[in-house]
Scaffold this motif. Structure first.
Motif, PDB file in Angstrom:
ATOM      1  N   UNK A  52      16.299  -9.303   6.196  1.00 37.99           N
ATOM      2  CA  UNK A  52      17.236  -9.209   5.070  1.00 37.99           C
ATOM      3  C   UNK A  52      16.831  -8.083   4.117  1.00 37.99           C
ATOM      4  N   UNK A  53      17.811  -7.457   3.520  1.00 41.75           N
ATOM      5  CA  UNK A  53      17.559  -6.364   2.586  1.00 41.75           C
ATOM      6  C   UNK A  53      16.647  -6.822   1.449  1.00 41.75           C
ATOM      7  N   UNK A  54      15.608  -6.047   1.177  1.00 39.66           N
ATOM      8  CA  UNK A  54      14.652  -6.317   0.083  1.00 39.66           C
ATOM      9  C   UNK A  54      13.858  -7.598   0.286  1.00 39.66           C
ATOM     10  N   UNK A  55      13.882  -8.159   1.504  1.00 39.85           N
ATOM     11  CA  UNK A  55      13.215  -9.440   1.744  1.00 39.85           C
ATOM     12  C   UNK A  55      11.715  -9.361   1.465  1.00 39.85           C
ATOM     13  N   UNK A  56      11.058  -8.328   1.956  1.00 41.42           N
ATOM     14  CA  UNK A  56       9.606  -8.228   1.804  1.00 41.42           C
ATOM     15  C   UNK A  56       9.222  -8.152   0.329  1.00 41.42           C
ATOM     16  N   UNK A  57       9.953  -7.356  -0.437  1.00 43.58           N
ATOM     17  CA  UNK A  57       9.654  -7.226  -1.866  1.00 43.58           C
ATOM     18  C   UNK A  57       9.916  -8.535  -2.605  1.00 43.58           C
ATOM     19  N   UNK A  58      11.022  -9.210  -2.282  1.00 43.85           N
ATOM     20  CA  UNK A  58      11.406 -10.426  -2.997  1.00 43.85           C
ATOM     21  C   UNK A  58      10.491 -11.612  -2.694  1.00 43.85           C
ATOM     22  N   UNK A  59       9.796 -11.569  -1.559  1.00 43.63           N
ATOM     23  CA  UNK A  59       8.940 -12.704  -1.168  1.00 43.63           C
ATOM     24  C   UNK A  59       7.454 -12.351  -1.213  1.00 43.63           C
ATOM     25  N   UNK A  60       7.107 -11.249  -1.839  1.00 40.14           N
ATOM     26  CA  UNK A  60       5.726 -10.762  -1.793  1.00 40.14           C
ATOM     27  C   UNK A  60       4.719 -11.726  -2.415  1.00 40.14           C
ATOM     28  N   UNK A  61       5.149 -12.575  -3.359  1.00 39.71           N
ATOM     29  CA  UNK A  61       4.216 -13.520  -3.979  1.00 39.71           C
ATOM     30  C   UNK A  61       3.838 -14.650  -3.033  1.00 39.71           C
ATOM     31  N   UNK A  62       4.732 -14.980  -2.119  1.00 34.56           N
ATOM     32  CA  UNK A  62       4.482 -16.103  -1.206  1.00 34.56           C
ATOM     33  C   UNK A  62       4.270 -15.664   0.241  1.00 34.56           C
ATOM     34  N   UNK A  63       4.839 -14.513   0.613  1.00 34.25           N
ATOM     35  CA  UNK A  63       4.846 -14.144   2.017  1.00 34.25           C
ATOM     36  C   UNK A  63       4.127 -12.849   2.328  1.00 34.25           C
ATOM     37  N   UNK A  64       3.718 -12.736   3.590  1.00 33.58           N
ATOM     38  CA  UNK A  64       3.145 -11.508   4.121  1.00 33.58           C
ATOM     39  C   UNK A  64       3.799 -11.234   5.469  1.00 33.58           C
ATOM     40  N   UNK A  65       4.384 -10.053   5.624  1.00 34.03           N
ATOM     41  CA  UNK A  65       4.998  -9.635   6.885  1.00 34.03           C
ATOM     42  C   UNK A  65       4.138  -8.541   7.487  1.00 34.03           C
ATOM     43  N   UNK A  66       3.715  -8.735   8.739  1.00 32.44           N
ATOM     44  CA  UNK A  66       2.884  -7.753   9.437  1.00 32.44           C
ATOM     45  C   UNK A  66       3.524  -7.446  10.792  1.00 32.44           C
ATOM     46  N   UNK A  67       3.153  -6.314  11.380  1.00 32.18           N
ATOM     47  CA  UNK A  67       3.717  -5.942  12.681  1.00 32.18           C
ATOM     48  C   UNK A  67       3.010  -6.623  13.839  1.00 32.18           C
ATOM     49  N   UNK A  68       1.755  -7.004  13.653  1.00 28.45           N
ATOM     50  CA  UNK A  68       1.006  -7.753  14.684  1.00 28.45           C
ATOM     51  C   UNK A  68      -0.165  -8.428  14.018  1.00 28.45           C
ATOM     52  N   UNK A  69      -0.608  -9.567  14.549  1.00 29.83           N
ATOM     53  CA  UNK A  69      -1.685 -10.321  13.904  1.00 29.83           C
ATOM     54  C   UNK A  69      -2.790 -10.648  14.902  1.00 29.83           C
ATOM     55  N   UNK A  70      -3.984 -10.940  14.394  1.00 24.04           N
ATOM     56  CA  UNK A  70      -5.052 -11.471  15.251  1.00 24.04           C
ATOM     57  C   UNK A  70      -4.816 -12.975  15.418  1.00 24.04           C
ATOM     58  N   UNK A  71      -3.967 -13.358  16.343  1.00 21.23           N
ATOM     59  CA  UNK A  71      -3.414 -14.715  16.355  1.00 21.23           C
ATOM     60  C   UNK A  71      -4.462 -15.824  16.413  1.00 21.23           C
TER      61      UNK A  71
END
Length: 455
Positions: free
Chosen positions: A315-334
């Motif tokens: 969603x548009x601006x999703x990362x900025x709007x959820x930055x206090x609670x969320x973290x979006x990454x392209x890949x993780x050390x699962x």
């Protein structure tokens, strides 16, 4: 663990996708720890092993320049037309130049042609199944004719399917290819069916453990010499008998390790929703929006893996709007993420590796299957092992934001969440028991090694 003198060589050929590489590489480490010299054959020079795979020898027989393709069917056609010859050339040279001759080729079950190559050079063959036995059994029954492709009416009404030693399955619980009448990915479908073309001529190994699928394993083992050798995740997360084995050791994607762990360290125990759908599955833009809005509405911390190619669907601006609670990454050390105390649940596509990792680390799941074996895995997660719930789609096949929020509440809050956690801890202990000294998987690996070394 101290290694014995290496005298007997094993070659290992995985299908070149991360979900197939990981379990076969872990199996290779177990074999190496018991004194075998193991050569792991890759088809990409860009895959560089880490120090955790130092006990394994690596050899690349890659595609030539210009042979790569992003189309799945075309990739499989190209792979099957080129790699058999290149594998034969490598084995021929290996048998002449190596200090010890190879005795066994362990190959991905989706490449039965590898057995014919092995036989040309006098090697034993061992077929490695990277899916659970329940899924393998479905495909086996389909090939045998004891299960047929469902009719349109059966698919529409979600009819019930009964198979020996299996939980009762609805049509929607079957692997997606069983019900796919559109002809999508014909080469991938042929690859799945071909697993059983010559399986009676080889040994079998599978990334699962006896207690997890006891009834179906017992049924299959009464017919063929199958062996469970899982769960195939790094030893430091289970029995800790392989020194420094804390990572798979070969990656197609680079994880944002420092960022993920630093962020998780700042969160409270069991407060984070971890969301990942693997290296292949892709969601529609509508589904990405619903998922993002659903996560946002929970007001909980979330770590969401969104591959770079998929991030445009957010969603548009999703990362900025959820930055206090969320973290979006392209890949993780699962594994590190699932093993972190801050993670309270795993929203997953239910790929088999991800499912096994969550079971082995005791993390409850929200099952959101996409295709292939994932619907069957999701059925087991929710209704057989009792470690989570499966999302419900609306009439248009979309999981709405309200459903996302409902599932999060059920898995992370109240009495039901305690049941999921207790069951998760049970399967975690049984996973460790299986690979620990004297466990069923450990004994099966011992038997596999003994068969090689006694000749």
């Amino acid at each position: 663990m101290e290694k014995k003198q290496q005298k007997h060589d094993v070659l290992v050929l995985p299908f070149p996708i991360q979900g197939h590489i990981n379990p076969m590489l872990q199996f290779s480490k177990r074999l190496a720890s018991k004194g075998l010299k193991v050569t792991f054959i890759t088809t990409s020079k860009s895959m560089q092993p880490s120090a955790t795979a130092s006990s394994i020898h690596f050899h690349s027989i890659p595609f030539q320049e210009g042979e790569a393709t992003t189309d799945i069917d075309e990739h499989i056609r190209l792979y099957e037309s080129l790699i058999p010859t290149r594998l034969a050339q490598f084995i021929d040279k290996y048998q002449i130049c190596s200090q010890h001759r190879a005795k066994v080729l362990v190959y991905d079950s989706g490449m039965p042609w590898a057995l014919d190559v092995a036989k040309r050079f006098g090697l034993q063959g061992a077929s490695f199944f990277t899916q659970c036995w329940a899924v393998n059994a479905v495909f086996y029954h389909l090939k045998l004719g004891t299960l047929r492709v469902p009719l349109e009416e059966e698919i529409r009404t979600n009819a019930v399917v009964s198979l020996p030693s299996m939980p009762e399955l609805e049509i929607s619980d079957l692997p997606s290819f069983v019900c796919d009448n559109s002809g999508s990915y014909p080469c991938l479908w042929n690859l799945i069916q071909s697993q059983f073309s010559n399986f009676q001529e080889a040994d079998w190994a599978c990334n699962t453990y006896d207690k997890l699928e006891h009834e179906i394993i017992k049924w299959m083992a009464s017919r063929w010499p199958i062996k469970t050798i899982g769960p195939t995740i790094p030893s430091m997360y289970l029995d800790k008998r392989l020194k420094d084995d804390n990572d798979y050791g070969l990656h197609l994607f680079k994880p944002d390790t420092d960022l993920c762990i630093k962020w998780l360290n700042s969160k409270e125990t069991s407060s984070v929703i971890y969301v990942s759908f693997g290296s292949i599955a892709g969601l529609t833009e509508e589904q990405m929006v619903e998922l993002g809005m659903g996560l946002k509405s929970t007001n909980r911390n979330f770590l969401w893996v969104v591959r770079e190619t998929e991030q445009k669907k957010l969603p548009s601006s999703f990362i900025e709007e959820t930055s206090e609670k969320g973290l979006v990454v392209s890949w993780s050390p699962q594994l590190d993420v699932l093993g972190h105390g801050a993670v309270g649940c795993f929203m997953t596509h239910c790929g088999w590796n991800s499912t096994v990792e969550a079971l082995s680390l005791g993390v409850p799941m929200i099952a959101m299957p996409q295709w292939t074996d994932q619907p069957t895995n999701a059925k087991l997660v929710a209704d057989v092992w009792g470690v989570g719930i499966r999302v419900r789609k609306d009439g248009g096949g979309i999981i709405r934001k309200e459903e996302i929020a409902r599932c999060v509440r059920e898995v992370m809050e109240g009495e039901t969440s305690l049941d999921f956690k207790r069951n998760s801890e049970k399967w975690k202990k049984l996973a460790k028991d299986a690979v620990d000294e004297g466990g069923t998987s450990d004994n099966n690996i011992h038997e596999f090694v003994a068969k090689i070394t006694c000749n």
